[in-house]
Design an enzyme around this catalytic site. Sequence first.
Site, PDB file in Angstrom:
ATOM      1  N   GLU A  52       1.791 -18.871  -6.520  1.00  0.00           N
ATOM      2  CA  GLU A  52       0.486 -18.198  -6.482  1.00  0.00           C
ATOM      3  C   GLU A  52      -0.422 -18.838  -5.446  1.00  0.00           C
ATOM      4  OE1 GLU A  52      -0.322 -18.667 -10.614  1.00  0.00           O
ATOM      5  OE2 GLU A  52      -0.383 -16.498 -10.918  1.00  0.00           O
ATOM      6  N   ASP A 196      -1.048   3.865   8.034  1.00  0.00           N
ATOM      7  CA  ASP A 196       0.039   3.538   7.104  1.00  0.00           C
ATOM      8  C   ASP A 196       1.339   3.941   7.804  1.00  0.00           C
ATOM      9  OD1 ASP A 196       1.994   3.442   5.194  1.00  0.00           O
ATOM     10  OD2 ASP A 196       0.879   4.567   3.672  1.00  0.00           O
ATOM     11  N   ARG A 231      13.066  -4.500   0.079  1.00  0.00           N
ATOM     12  CA  ARG A 231      12.054  -3.658  -0.553  1.00  0.00           C
ATOM     13  C   ARG A 231      10.740  -4.425  -0.646  1.00  0.00           C
ATOM     14  NH1 ARG A 231      12.309   1.110  -2.690  1.00  0.00           N
ATOM     15  NH2 ARG A 231      14.291   1.142  -1.605  1.00  0.00           N
TER      16      ARG A 231
HETATM   17  C1  PLP Z   1       7.027   5.087   1.210  1.00  0.00           C
HETATM   18  C2  PLP Z   1       5.581   5.153   1.504  1.00  0.00           C
HETATM   19  C3  PLP Z   1       4.653   4.358   0.800  1.00  0.00           C
HETATM   20  C4  PLP Z   1       4.985   3.626  -0.484  1.00  0.00           C
HETATM   21  O1  PLP Z   1       5.930   2.678  -0.429  1.00  0.00           O
HETATM   22  P1  PLP Z   1       6.558   2.109  -1.812  1.00  0.00           P
HETATM   23  O2  PLP Z   1       7.168   0.811  -1.372  1.00  0.00           O
HETATM   24  O3  PLP Z   1       7.532   3.126  -2.259  1.00  0.00           O
HETATM   25  O4  PLP Z   1       5.439   1.923  -2.769  1.00  0.00           O
HETATM   26  C5  PLP Z   1       3.335   4.359   1.225  1.00  0.00           C
HETATM   27  N1  PLP Z   1       2.945   5.109   2.277  1.00  0.00           N
HETATM   28  C6  PLP Z   1       3.796   5.898   2.953  1.00  0.00           C
HETATM   29  C7  PLP Z   1       3.285   6.701   4.103  1.00  0.00           C
HETATM   30  C8  PLP Z   1       5.137   5.963   2.577  1.00  0.00           C
HETATM   31  O5  PLP Z   1       5.970   6.791   3.227  1.00  0.00           O
END
Ligand code: PLP
Length: 412
Positions: A52, A196, A231
Site C-alpha cells: 500500500e 481513454d 490484465r
Molecule cells: C476495455 C475498455 C475499458 C475498460 O477496461 P477493463 O479493464 O475491462 O475495466 C475502458 N475504456 C475503454 C475505451 C475500453 O475499451
Amino acid sequence: MTLDETDPEVHELIQSEERRQRDQVRLIASENYASEAVREATGSVLTNKYSEGYPGKRYYRGQENTDSVENLARDRATELFGADHANVQPYSGAIANLAMYHALIDVDDTILGMGLPYGGHLTHGWGVNFSGQLYDAHHYAVDEETERLDFDDIREKAKEVDPEIVMCGASAYPREIPFAKFAEIAEEVDAHLVADIAHISGLVAAGVHDDPVPHSDVVTTTTHKTLRGPRGGMILCRDELASDIDRAVFPTLQGGPPMHAIAARAVAFREADRPAFREYAEQIVANSRTLADAFRSRDYRLVAGGSDNHLLLIDLMASRDMGGKKASGVLEQAGLVCNANAIPYDPRSPMDPSGIRLGTAAVTTRGMEEDAMRQIAAWIDRALDAADDDDELDSIRREVRELCRDYPLWTP
Ligand SMILES: *Cc1c(COP(=O)(O)O)cnc(C)c1O
C-alpha cells in the site's frame, strides 16, 4: 505441489482454455495473447506482497524489491508514451477511469463522452455505469452518413452542456481519432481533455496511431488489449495532476496494489519498446485493412467504410440480413470467435444488434499476415452462408484448426 496435483479440476479447465485459445481464431478486438514472460511475472511471488502506497512511501516494510519493480514500471511507461507521470496501480481500465474522474471533478459535474451505441465505453458516462450515475453525463454520436466523428457536432454539444471533462476514445470505432481536434474543443469550453486509449494503446505506443499524450491532461488505458500486457489499467498525466491522480487511486479507491501485475506491466512496456513491437503494430493495422478489403470485395457493408486501426465493424443486417447474435454463434461453431456489436443508430436491441466486431491484435500476435486474413474472411463468408449446416460449420472448424497449427501461440 503443482496445480494438477492439488486441484485437477481447475488445472483441467485451464488446460482446456489453453487448447481453445490455440485451436480457434480469436477475433475479439479487446483480446490478445500476453507473452510467456508477462505470464511468468503475473504468476510470480509478488502476488504475496502488500505494498500500500507508492515507492518510497509505503505503509509496510520489506519493499526493497517491490519499490524497484514499481519504479521500473512507471519509468518504462513514461518513456514509452512520452508522458510526465504514470500510475501503474489501477486494477482495470474501468477503475483507472473512476480514479481519473475522482481526481479531476466532483460528483454531479458535467462530462461529455462518446455514446455507447456509437462505439464509446460504459465508463464514459453510460447510465448503467457509475460514470453515468455520479456525473451529469452527456454524449456525442458519430455522423449518421459517414459514421465518423463529427467535430462540428461535438463542438456544438460541448458548448451546449459546458462539460468539466471532454472524454475521447472508444471501444468500437474503426477509424483514427484525431486528438488535436478534441483538444481544441476542450480548450474552447475550458474543460479537461481525457483520452481513454484502452483499445489502441499498443498502436499509440508503436507510433502507428495519432498520439494523445501531447494533447490531453490525462490518458487512461488498459494494459491487456493491443498493448499485449497483463490484465490491468494505467493512468498517464501531466506533472501538475500527478499527486491528485495518485491519491485518487490510493488511498481513495484501492488498497494494496497488484504487484505481480505491476511487474508484468513493466515486462510488457519493455516488450513494446522494441522495434519488433512497432512491426507488430504495423501488421495489426495492415491485417485489419486486408480483412476490411476482403469483406468489401464480397459486398459486406463496413461501418465507416473500413478500418484505420485494429478493428472493424460489419453491418450484417445490411450485408446478409442476419443479426449479430446469430452470426457470432454460427462463427463460434466454425472456430472463429468474435462478438456481436451495435452499429451506429442501430434499430435493433443491444442484446441482438445488427453487427459484429472483428479485431486483429490476437491473430497478429500469432504471426498471421495478409494471406491468413483473406482466408479468415473467406471462412466467415462461408460460415454465414452455411448458418444452419452443422456439417459445413464443422468442416470449417477443422480447416481453422489446421491453420492455427501453423501459428504457435508464442515463439519467445
Ligand atoms: C476495455 C475498455 C475499458 C475498460 O477496461 P477493463 O479493464 O475491462 O475495466 C475502458 N475504456 C475503454 C475505451 C475500453 O475499451
